[in-house]
Motif scaffolding. Structure first.
Motif, short mmCIF file in Angstrom:
data_model
loop_
_atom_site.label_atom_id
_atom_site.label_comp_id
_atom_site.label_asym_id
_atom_site.label_seq_id
_atom_site.Cartn_x
_atom_site.Cartn_y
_atom_site.Cartn_z
N UNK A 112 0.80 -1.22 0.00
CA UNK A 112 0.00 0.00 0.00
C UNK A 112 0.83 1.26 0.00
N UNK A 113 0.24 2.30 -0.59
CA UNK A 113 0.80 3.64 -0.45
C UNK A 113 0.31 4.10 0.91
N UNK A 114 1.25 4.31 1.84
CA UNK A 114 0.90 4.57 3.24
C UNK A 114 0.39 5.99 3.47
N UNK A 115 -0.36 6.11 4.54
CA UNK A 115 -0.81 7.42 5.00
C UNK A 115 0.38 8.19 5.56
N UNK A 116 0.14 9.41 6.01
CA UNK A 116 1.23 10.23 6.55
C UNK A 116 1.93 9.56 7.72
N UNK A 117 1.20 8.75 8.51
CA UNK A 117 1.83 8.09 9.66
C UNK A 117 2.55 6.80 9.26
N UNK A 118 2.53 6.45 7.97
CA UNK A 118 3.27 5.28 7.49
C UNK A 118 2.56 3.96 7.71
N UNK A 119 1.29 3.98 8.13
CA UNK A 119 0.57 2.74 8.39
C UNK A 119 -0.78 2.75 7.66
N UNK A 120 -1.32 1.57 7.48
CA UNK A 120 -2.67 1.43 6.93
C UNK A 120 -3.40 0.35 7.72
N UNK A 121 -4.68 0.49 7.88
CA UNK A 121 -5.45 -0.51 8.60
C UNK A 121 -6.43 -1.23 7.67
N UNK A 122 -6.20 -1.13 6.39
CA UNK A 122 -7.09 -1.77 5.42
C UNK A 122 -6.64 -3.22 5.20
N UNK A 123 -7.60 -4.09 4.86
CA UNK A 123 -7.25 -5.50 4.65
C UNK A 123 -6.51 -5.71 3.33
N UNK A 124 -5.84 -6.84 3.24
CA UNK A 124 -5.20 -7.23 1.98
C UNK A 124 -6.29 -7.70 1.02
N UNK A 125 -6.05 -7.52 -0.28
CA UNK A 125 -7.00 -7.92 -1.32
C UNK A 125 -6.31 -8.93 -2.22
N UNK A 126 -7.01 -10.02 -2.55
CA UNK A 126 -6.50 -11.03 -3.47
C UNK A 126 -7.35 -10.99 -4.73
N UNK A 127 -6.70 -10.85 -5.88
CA UNK A 127 -7.40 -10.77 -7.17
C UNK A 127 -7.12 -12.05 -7.96
N UNK A 128 -8.20 -12.72 -8.39
CA UNK A 128 -8.10 -13.93 -9.19
C UNK A 128 -8.79 -13.70 -10.52
N UNK A 129 -8.13 -14.05 -11.60
CA UNK A 129 -8.71 -13.85 -12.93
C UNK A 129 -9.46 -15.10 -13.38
N UNK A 130 -10.22 -14.96 -14.43
CA UNK A 130 -10.94 -16.09 -15.00
C UNK A 130 -10.10 -16.84 -16.02
N UNK A 131 -10.70 -17.84 -16.64
CA UNK A 131 -10.02 -18.68 -17.62
C UNK A 131 -9.56 -17.84 -18.81
N UNK A 132 -8.31 -18.04 -19.20
CA UNK A 132 -7.76 -17.36 -20.37
C UNK A 132 -7.22 -15.97 -20.11
#
Length: 93
Positions: free
Chosen positions: A21-41
Motif C-alpha cells: 500500500x501507499x501509506x498514510x502520513x503516519x506510514x501505516x494502513x489498517x485496510x485488509x489485503x486484497x487477493x485478485x483472481x482472474x478467470x479462464x484465459x
C-alpha cells in the motif's frame, strides 16, 4: 512498491504479483489485503489498473496467474484430462 515472483506448487511455477500500500502520513494502513483472481484465459495483466487503484487507496494487493494461464507453468494434461489431479491437496495462502 511492487514485487513479482514465482512460487512452487506441485513442481509448477505460479506467478504472483504483490503491491504494497501507499501509506498514510503516519506510514501505516489498517485496510485488509486484497487477493485478485482472474478467470479462464486471462492473467494478472487483467488487473493492472485495479491493482494501481487499490494500492493508491492504501490496500495491499495480491494477484496470481492460475496454473496454465499468464506467466504460470503450462503443464500437460494428466490422465484425468485436467492439468491438476482432482485429489490435489488444497493450497494455503
Amino acid at each position: 512498491s511492487s514485487a513479482s515472483k514465482f512460487w512452487k506448487w506441485q513442481n509448477h511455477d505460479i506467478f504472483t504479483e504483490v503491491r504494497l500500500p501507499v501509506h498514510n502520513d503516519d506510514g501505516r494502513t489498517n485496510k485488509p489485503a486484497v487477493v485478485l483472481l482472474h478467470g479462464f484465459g486471462a492473467s494478472t495483466t487483467y488487473w493492472r489498473e485495479t491493482m494501481n487503484t487499490l494500492q493508491n487507496e492504501g490496500y495491499e494487493v495480491h494477484a496470481l496467474d492460475l496454473l496454465g494461464q499468464g506467466r504460470s507453468s503450462k503443464p500437460v494434461p494428466v490422465e484425468t484430462g485436467t492439468s491438476v489431479s482432482p485429489s490435489s491437496p488444497p493450497v494455503e495462502i
